[in-house]
Design a protein around this motif. Structure first.
Motif, PDB file in Angstrom:
ATOM      1  N   THR A 202       0.796  -1.241   0.246  1.00 39.93           N
ATOM      2  CA  THR A 202      -0.076  -0.105  -0.002  1.00 39.93           C
ATOM      3  C   THR A 202       0.818   1.478  -0.104  1.00 39.93           C
ATOM      4  O   THR A 202       0.342   2.282  -0.667  1.00 39.93           O
ATOM      5  CB  THR A 202      -0.993   0.072   1.144  1.00 39.93           C
ATOM      6  OG1 THR A 202      -1.814  -1.198   1.091  1.00 39.93           O
ATOM      7  CG2 THR A 202      -1.834   1.265   1.337  1.00 39.93           C
ATOM      8  N   GLN A 203       2.118   1.356   0.702  1.00 40.46           N
ATOM      9  CA  GLN A 203       2.813   2.384   0.890  1.00 40.46           C
ATOM     10  C   GLN A 203       3.352   2.521  -0.627  1.00 40.46           C
ATOM     11  O   GLN A 203       3.632   3.839  -1.165  1.00 40.46           O
ATOM     12  CB  GLN A 203       4.018   2.013   1.781  1.00 40.46           C
ATOM     13  CG  GLN A 203       3.553   2.001   3.228  1.00 40.46           C
ATOM     14  CD  GLN A 203       3.100   3.541   3.752  1.00 40.46           C
ATOM     15  OE1 GLN A 203       3.500   4.532   3.326  1.00 40.46           O
ATOM     16  NE2 GLN A 203       1.797   3.498   4.597  1.00 40.46           N
ATOM     17  N   ALA A 204       3.825   1.422  -1.274  1.00 40.10           N
ATOM     18  CA  ALA A 204       4.154   1.667  -2.673  1.00 40.10           C
ATOM     19  C   ALA A 204       3.207   2.261  -3.419  1.00 40.10           C
ATOM     20  O   ALA A 204       3.396   3.061  -4.474  1.00 40.10           O
ATOM     21  CB  ALA A 204       4.507   0.271  -3.177  1.00 40.10           C
ATOM     22  N   TYR A 205       1.827   1.992  -3.477  1.00 46.66           N
ATOM     23  CA  TYR A 205       0.740   2.560  -4.099  1.00 46.66           C
ATOM     24  C   TYR A 205       0.746   4.041  -3.783  1.00 46.66           C
ATOM     25  O   TYR A 205       0.669   4.939  -4.808  1.00 46.66           O
ATOM     26  CB  TYR A 205      -0.602   1.942  -4.003  1.00 46.66           C
ATOM     27  CG  TYR A 205      -0.938   0.592  -4.905  1.00 46.66           C
ATOM     28  CD1 TYR A 205      -0.101  -0.431  -5.045  1.00 46.66           C
ATOM     29  CD2 TYR A 205      -2.026   0.742  -5.617  1.00 46.66           C
ATOM     30  CE1 TYR A 205      -0.381  -1.266  -5.797  1.00 46.66           C
ATOM     31  CE2 TYR A 205      -2.109  -0.224  -6.469  1.00 46.66           C
ATOM     32  CZ  TYR A 205      -1.405  -1.400  -6.606  1.00 46.66           C
ATOM     33  OH  TYR A 205      -1.693  -2.402  -7.546  1.00 46.66           O
ATOM     34  N   LEU A 206       0.775   4.459  -2.635  1.00 44.94           N
ATOM     35  CA  LEU A 206       0.698   5.687  -2.147  1.00 44.94           C
ATOM     36  C   LEU A 206       1.898   6.754  -2.897  1.00 44.94           C
ATOM     37  O   LEU A 206       1.680   7.489  -3.262  1.00 44.94           O
ATOM     38  CB  LEU A 206       0.732   6.089  -0.722  1.00 44.94           C
ATOM     39  CG  LEU A 206      -0.487   5.148  -0.089  1.00 44.94           C
ATOM     40  CD1 LEU A 206      -0.353   5.295   1.635  1.00 44.94           C
ATOM     41  CD2 LEU A 206      -1.769   6.220  -0.372  1.00 44.94           C
ATOM     42  N   ALA A 207       3.146   6.009  -2.637  1.00 43.93           N
ATOM     43  CA  ALA A 207       4.221   6.689  -3.412  1.00 43.93           C
ATOM     44  C   ALA A 207       4.131   7.008  -4.918  1.00 43.93           C
ATOM     45  O   ALA A 207       4.649   7.950  -5.351  1.00 43.93           O
ATOM     46  CB  ALA A 207       5.529   5.637  -3.022  1.00 43.93           C
ATOM     47  N   ALA A 208       3.165   6.135  -5.574  1.00 41.76           N
ATOM     48  CA  ALA A 208       2.742   6.282  -6.970  1.00 41.76           C
ATOM     49  C   ALA A 208       2.043   7.308  -7.199  1.00 41.76           C
ATOM     50  O   ALA A 208       1.479   7.454  -8.202  1.00 41.76           O
ATOM     51  CB  ALA A 208       2.672   4.851  -7.511  1.00 41.76           C
ATOM     52  N   GLY A 209       1.386   7.755  -6.044  1.00 40.40           N
ATOM     53  CA  GLY A 209       0.338   8.884  -6.295  1.00 40.40           C
ATOM     54  C   GLY A 209      -1.158   8.211  -6.274  1.00 40.40           C
ATOM     55  O   GLY A 209      -2.032   9.048  -6.582  1.00 40.40           O
ATOM     56  N   VAL A 210      -1.170   7.036  -6.035  1.00 40.37           N
ATOM     57  CA  VAL A 210      -2.923   6.564  -5.870  1.00 40.37           C
ATOM     58  C   VAL A 210      -3.421   6.911  -4.749  1.00 40.37           C
ATOM     59  O   VAL A 210      -2.865   6.797  -3.784  1.00 40.37           O
ATOM     60  CB  VAL A 210      -2.623   4.808  -6.127  1.00 40.37           C
ATOM     61  CG1 VAL A 210      -4.021   4.248  -6.075  1.00 40.37           C
ATOM     62  CG2 VAL A 210      -2.084   4.426  -7.410  1.00 40.37           C
ATOM     63  N   GLN A 211      -4.842   7.252  -4.803  1.00 41.20           N
ATOM     64  CA  GLN A 211      -5.496   7.937  -3.898  1.00 41.20           C
ATOM     65  C   GLN A 211      -6.125   6.607  -3.127  1.00 41.20           C
ATOM     66  O   GLN A 211      -6.800   6.080  -3.602  1.00 41.20           O
ATOM     67  CB  GLN A 211      -6.631   8.790  -4.164  1.00 41.20           C
ATOM     68  CG  GLN A 211      -5.913  10.098  -4.828  1.00 41.20           C
ATOM     69  CD  GLN A 211      -4.997  10.908  -3.982  1.00 41.20           C
ATOM     70  OE1 GLN A 211      -5.551  11.277  -2.886  1.00 41.20           O
ATOM     71  NE2 GLN A 211      -3.762  11.363  -4.191  1.00 41.20           N
TER      72      GLN A 211
END
Length: 346
Positions: A202-211
């Motif tokens: 999930t942190q990787a998704y957030l790092a990619a800008g996913v809300q």
């Protein structure tokens, strides 16, 4: 017709370009469709992925791994082979690999789905002469219900568990499925907690800008807390493990395409099963193949023999290709191992 790819001991190999696509062993140059464990080999000399796929792939590999990222549609030339990556709609950064050499175009799908998903770019058909497709759910019985209905069922189940004073434990694959579920959950119902393997991705998704809705890593909560209003996202390997005891009275559910089959739900001994997949279903598979315009189809992991026979009966040149890809599988065991190894995400 020329053959741009061939199967080797390390996977699909483009001899003209001297690179592999999703190799299952260490090779000098790997083009990666996405970051699931059955599509990523450790120890390769270099990796090529998409810009949005970089965070989850980096989370999978050693810190010093050489990774080059391309935007969707951007092309590079590798030893005369023009290579570009196109959205596959499977998970964040997933790509189809388009290869063009001497007028011949091949596309390797990796895993893909055509249903919309707010956590990743939507699948885009790519015209080609030869299409290499997965077939994880390549049987006519697999037809996904509308995902809005599935998310409504999950949120209703969460509310019912709250009224019964039970923690809601929802199991899903840590990379991709868990984040898609997060995007579909109603965060107004209560707090959402994560297992370490889910938190890491999930942190990787957030790092990619996913809300995504706000989550809390469950390991940061003191023992003895009241979990009766909470929903906890965890990989299937956590089901029945000592890790789940902290949540006390609980209801368990699993989100997977395999849950469409009633027998799979029984075998899992779960309270609920939710049919939600990040792979294409039967109608989607046929539509995707048709949209490529390809006259030759290589069919990989899944119900490949059924799909090959179906395509041949419709006049297409179809071949079964034995790979080590596994489709919708329990990749969470690898995630859980990584989480255990990481003091940051126990």
């Amino acid at each position: 017709m020329a053959t741009l790819l061939r199967l080797t001991d390390h996977g699909l190999y483009c001899e003209a370009g001297d690179f592999h696509v999703d190799p299952w062993g260490a090779v000098p140059r790997a083009v990666v469709t996405h970051a699931h464990g059955d599509h990523v080999a450790w120890g390769c000399g270099s990796y090529l992925t998409t810009t949005s796929g970089l965070p989850p792939l980096r989370a999978r590999l050693d810190r010093d791994a050489r990774i080059r990222a391309l935007a969707y549609g951007e092309a590079i030339v590798i030893n005369g082979v023009r290579v570009s990556l196109h959205p596959a709609g499977h998970i964040l950064g997933s790509a189809q690999v388009r290869m063009e050499y001497q007028g011949e175009v091949w596309v390797v799908s990796g895993d893909y789905k055509i249903d919309p998903d707010p956590t990743c770019a939507a699948f885009e058909p790519v015209r080609c002469h030869t299409f290499v497709t997965e077939s994880t759910f390549g049987l006519p019985i697999y037809r996904w219900p509308p995902q809005q209905e599935v998310f409504a069922e999950i949120n209703a189940w969460w509310r019912a568990n709250q009224r019964a004073g039970k923690a809601t434990l929802l199991f899903a694959y840590a990379l991709g499925k868990a984040q898609r579920l997060l995007a579909g959950l109603d965060p107004s119902l209560g707090p959402i907690f994560t297992h370490g393997a889910v938190e890491r991705m999930t942190q990787a998704y957030l790092a990619a800008g996913v809300q995504l809705p706000l989550t809390t890593h469950a390991a940061t909560v003191e023992r003895g807390a009241d979990w009766s209003q909470a929903l906890v996202l965890a990989p299937p390997s956590a089901d029945g493990s000592p890790w789940t005891r902290r949540f006390g009275n609980q209801a368990t559910g699993f989100a997977s395409g395999w849950m469409l089959v009633r027998g799979a739900r029984r075998r899992g001994a779960l309270d609920r099963g939710f049919a939600l997949s990040d792979h294409v279903d039967w109608p989607g598979l046929m539509a995707a193949i048709d949209a490529t315009g390809a006259s030759r189809i290589w069919v990989t992991h899944g119900y490949s023999s059924v799909v090959v026979r179906w395509l041949r009966e419709r006049g297409l040149e179809a071949h079964l290709v034995q790979t080590r890809f596994e489709g919708e599988r329990d990749d969470e065991e690898r995630d859980a191992d990584a989480a255990v190894a990481s003091p940051e995400y126990p």
